[in-house]
Design a protein around this motif. Structure first.
Motif, PDB file in Angstrom:
ATOM      1  N   LEU A   1     -96.691 -10.469 112.271  1.00  0.00           N
ATOM      2  CA  LEU A   1     -96.003  -9.243 111.853  1.00  0.00           C
ATOM      3  C   LEU A   1     -96.375  -8.897 110.411  1.00  0.00           C
ATOM      4  O   LEU A   1     -96.661  -9.799 109.611  1.00  0.00           O
ATOM      5  N   PRO A   2     -96.348  -7.617 110.025  1.00  0.00           N
ATOM      6  CA  PRO A   2     -96.732  -7.233 108.658  1.00  0.00           C
ATOM      7  C   PRO A   2     -95.875  -7.868 107.571  1.00  0.00           C
ATOM      8  O   PRO A   2     -96.368  -8.181 106.498  1.00  0.00           O
ATOM      9  N   ASP A   3     -94.564  -8.082 107.825  1.00  0.00           N
ATOM     10  CA  ASP A   3     -93.685  -8.620 106.786  1.00  0.00           C
ATOM     11  C   ASP A   3     -93.566 -10.143 106.832  1.00  0.00           C
ATOM     12  O   ASP A   3     -92.752 -10.729 106.130  1.00  0.00           O
ATOM     13  N   SER A   4     -94.391 -10.795 107.648  1.00  0.00           N
ATOM     14  CA  SER A   4     -94.284 -12.252 107.828  1.00  0.00           C
ATOM     15  C   SER A   4     -95.228 -12.970 106.863  1.00  0.00           C
ATOM     16  O   SER A   4     -96.380 -12.574 106.699  1.00  0.00           O
ATOM     17  N   ASP A   5     -94.724 -14.025 106.208  1.00  0.00           N
ATOM     18  CA  ASP A   5     -95.556 -14.803 105.286  1.00  0.00           C
ATOM     19  C   ASP A   5     -96.324 -15.899 106.021  1.00  0.00           C
ATOM     20  O   ASP A   5     -97.498 -16.128 105.767  1.00  0.00           O
ATOM     21  N   ASP A   6     -95.620 -16.590 106.924  1.00  0.00           N
ATOM     22  CA  ASP A   6     -96.205 -17.730 107.616  1.00  0.00           C
ATOM     23  C   ASP A   6     -96.893 -17.268 108.897  1.00  0.00           C
ATOM     24  O   ASP A   6     -96.282 -16.590 109.719  1.00  0.00           O
ATOM     25  N   PRO A   7     -98.175 -17.620 109.105  1.00  0.00           N
ATOM     26  CA  PRO A   7     -98.866 -17.173 110.322  1.00  0.00           C
ATOM     27  C   PRO A   7     -98.364 -17.854 111.592  1.00  0.00           C
ATOM     28  O   PRO A   7     -98.480 -17.317 112.682  1.00  0.00           O
TER      29      PRO A   7
ATOM     30  N   THR B   1     -86.396 -18.263 114.779  1.00  0.00           N
ATOM     31  CA  THR B   1     -85.987 -17.676 116.069  1.00  0.00           C
ATOM     32  C   THR B   1     -85.993 -16.148 116.042  1.00  0.00           C
ATOM     33  O   THR B   1     -86.514 -15.505 116.961  1.00  0.00           O
ATOM     34  N   GLN B   2     -85.430 -15.555 114.991  1.00  0.00           N
ATOM     35  CA  GLN B   2     -85.352 -14.095 114.921  1.00  0.00           C
ATOM     36  C   GLN B   2     -86.747 -13.477 114.852  1.00  0.00           C
ATOM     37  O   GLN B   2     -87.001 -12.432 115.459  1.00  0.00           O
ATOM     38  N   LYS B   3     -87.663 -14.167 114.143  1.00  0.00           N
ATOM     39  CA  LYS B   3     -89.035 -13.646 114.047  1.00  0.00           C
ATOM     40  C   LYS B   3     -89.753 -13.735 115.391  1.00  0.00           C
ATOM     41  O   LYS B   3     -90.634 -12.921 115.684  1.00  0.00           O
ATOM     42  N   VAL B   4     -89.390 -14.742 116.192  1.00  0.00           N
ATOM     43  CA  VAL B   4     -89.978 -14.847 117.529  1.00  0.00           C
ATOM     44  C   VAL B   4     -89.590 -13.626 118.363  1.00  0.00           C
ATOM     45  O   VAL B   4     -90.439 -13.002 119.004  1.00  0.00           O
ATOM     46  N   ILE B   5     -88.303 -13.270 118.331  1.00  0.00           N
ATOM     47  CA  ILE B   5     -87.814 -12.105 119.094  1.00  0.00           C
ATOM     48  C   ILE B   5     -88.505 -10.832 118.601  1.00  0.00           C
ATOM     49  O   ILE B   5     -88.975 -10.015 119.400  1.00  0.00           O
TER      50      ILE B   5
END
Length: 400
Positions: free
Chosen positions: A108-114, A119-123
């Motif tokens: 995702l564009p706002d994600s730091d870790d590849p 859990t919320q980032k997975v959704i």
């Protein structure tokens, strides 16, 4: 009758990748899994599967199997042709591949870790992939083709205009480890985007590989089984688990250490999975990571949850008659759940759900957190009374 060898040999990933069958395969996404009982290299095409379900008890070779799948794809594809979305709730299994961020990974564009561990980032990522899938279908419709392969062939032949939004579409392989743990923490809201992707994403080059330790029916539901015809079973503890994953017994009689059964529809094949060790994976990722890559990882479409919009839709001027009583019960019990309000006031689920939404909008309980109970933000009756007073004042001001 199959009898194990007295002196078992290690099936190395090196020997599988060097084999003529893998080198000369014309598959779109060739996966080299290992060797069959007749000592032949087993290579399969992920695009024909089109999604893969992997199950097995802990320590039976599941993570090594995932590493073998990723490694064989890395050896066959250029970074422009393939991207991975790696989901790792355990946080340690897939971190080796973070070096490939600027080559093979999507995020995702706002994600730091590849590597996605939250859990919320997975959704959000899975919902973002649904948006990517829909936009790819729009491009296929404009190009008047049916599959990603036809689209990319047309694009490389310069028959599609980039000024009209056309661009080369890489395959996206989504690998989710410890799916059972994700379901426990994220609840069922993770299942609907997976269902959509499993049903529709094959034609646009998005493929899912899901791994789980516990192949029970509440994890591997009928919806998931229907959309994952290709399944791999490492050794499991009981015949029931084997029936759940393969629809037939047999996986409970495997000897472990990479011994596995793969079902691709009708036939069942027994394979010794290729062994790829952590130092080998490190050397592969270091070699690719040291080469020139893209500026960033492949960016997926932006997606943000709609919780903030839900709050704005609730009009606290039209509160439920039981709002204040329900708020007192929630603060007294320090537990914010719909079922508690249902039991205390003998009301239906829909009305109790609306009251909980109003309590959240008023700042009395926290937001929805999957399977966990909502956090109660107010600790005493005095603070609660202040909220009631301010709400009543706001209501009277609006009526004037």
């Amino acid at each position: 009758i199959e009898v194990p060898n007295l002196k078992p040999e290690v099936v190395s990933m090196y020997s599988i990748l060097r084999s003529a069958k893998f080198q000369e395969s014309k598959f779109d996404l060739a996966i080299a899994l290992g060797k069959t009982i007749s000592n032949e290299t087993f290579v399969i095409d992920l695009t024909k599967m089109p999604h893969l379900l992997v199950a097995g008890a802990t320590g039976q070779g599941k993570s090594v199997g995932l590493n073998a799948i990723i490694t064989s794809l890395l050896y066959k594809k250029h970074p422009a042709q393939l991207k991975f979305v790696l989901v790792d709730p355990k946080k340690v299994e897939l971190t080796l591949y973070s070096k490939l961020e600027r080559h093979f990974l999507a995020k995702l564009p706002d994600s730091d870790d590849p590597i996605i561990t939250d859990t919320q980032k997975v959704i959000n990522t899975l919902n973002s992939l649904c948006i990517e899938m829909d936009s790819r279908y729009d491009l296929l419709k404009l190009a008047q083709v049916r599959t990603i392969k036809e689209y990319n062939e047309k694009f490389t032949a310069r028959r599609l205009n980039p000024n009209k939004g056309h661009h080369y579409l890489p395959y996206i392989v989504v690998i989710i480890d410890e799916f059972a743990d994700l379901l426990m923490t994220a609840g069922r809201e993770i299942e609907s985007p997976i269902q959509r992707l499993a049903q529709l994403a094959r034609a646009v080059g998005i493929h899912l590989i899901i791994a789980t330790q516990r192949p029970t029916t509440n994890i591997i539901t009928g919806v998931i089984k229907a959309n994952f015809p290709a399944r791999i079973a490492f050794r499991v503890s009981s015949m029931i688990d084997s029936r759940t994953i393969l629809d037939t017994p047999g996986a409970n009689q495997l000897i472990g250490k990479g011994d596995m059964l793969i079902s691709t529809g009708n036939d069942l094949v027994r394979i010794q999975c290729a062994f790829v060790d952590t130092p080998e994976v490190e050397r592969v990722t270091d070699f690719i990571g040291n080469q020139k890559g893209y500026g960033t990882a492949f960016l997926l479409p932006e997606y943000s949850g709609d919780t903030a919009e839900d709050k704005l839709d609730i009009d606290l001027g039209k509160r439920d008659d039981l709002f204040e009583d329900a708020a007192r019960v929630v603060v007294m019990n320090q537990q914010g759940s719909t079922s508690l309000i249902q039991r205390k006031f003998s009301i239906g689920y829909n009305r109790a759900g609306r009251i909980i939404d109003q309590l959240e909008a008023a700042g009395i309980v926290g937001p929805f957190e999957g399977s966990k109970a909502r956090q109660v933000l107010i600790q005493d009756d005095v603070s609660l009374q202040n909220i009631f007073t301010s709400l009543n004042e706001a209501k009277s001001n609006n009526s004037i």
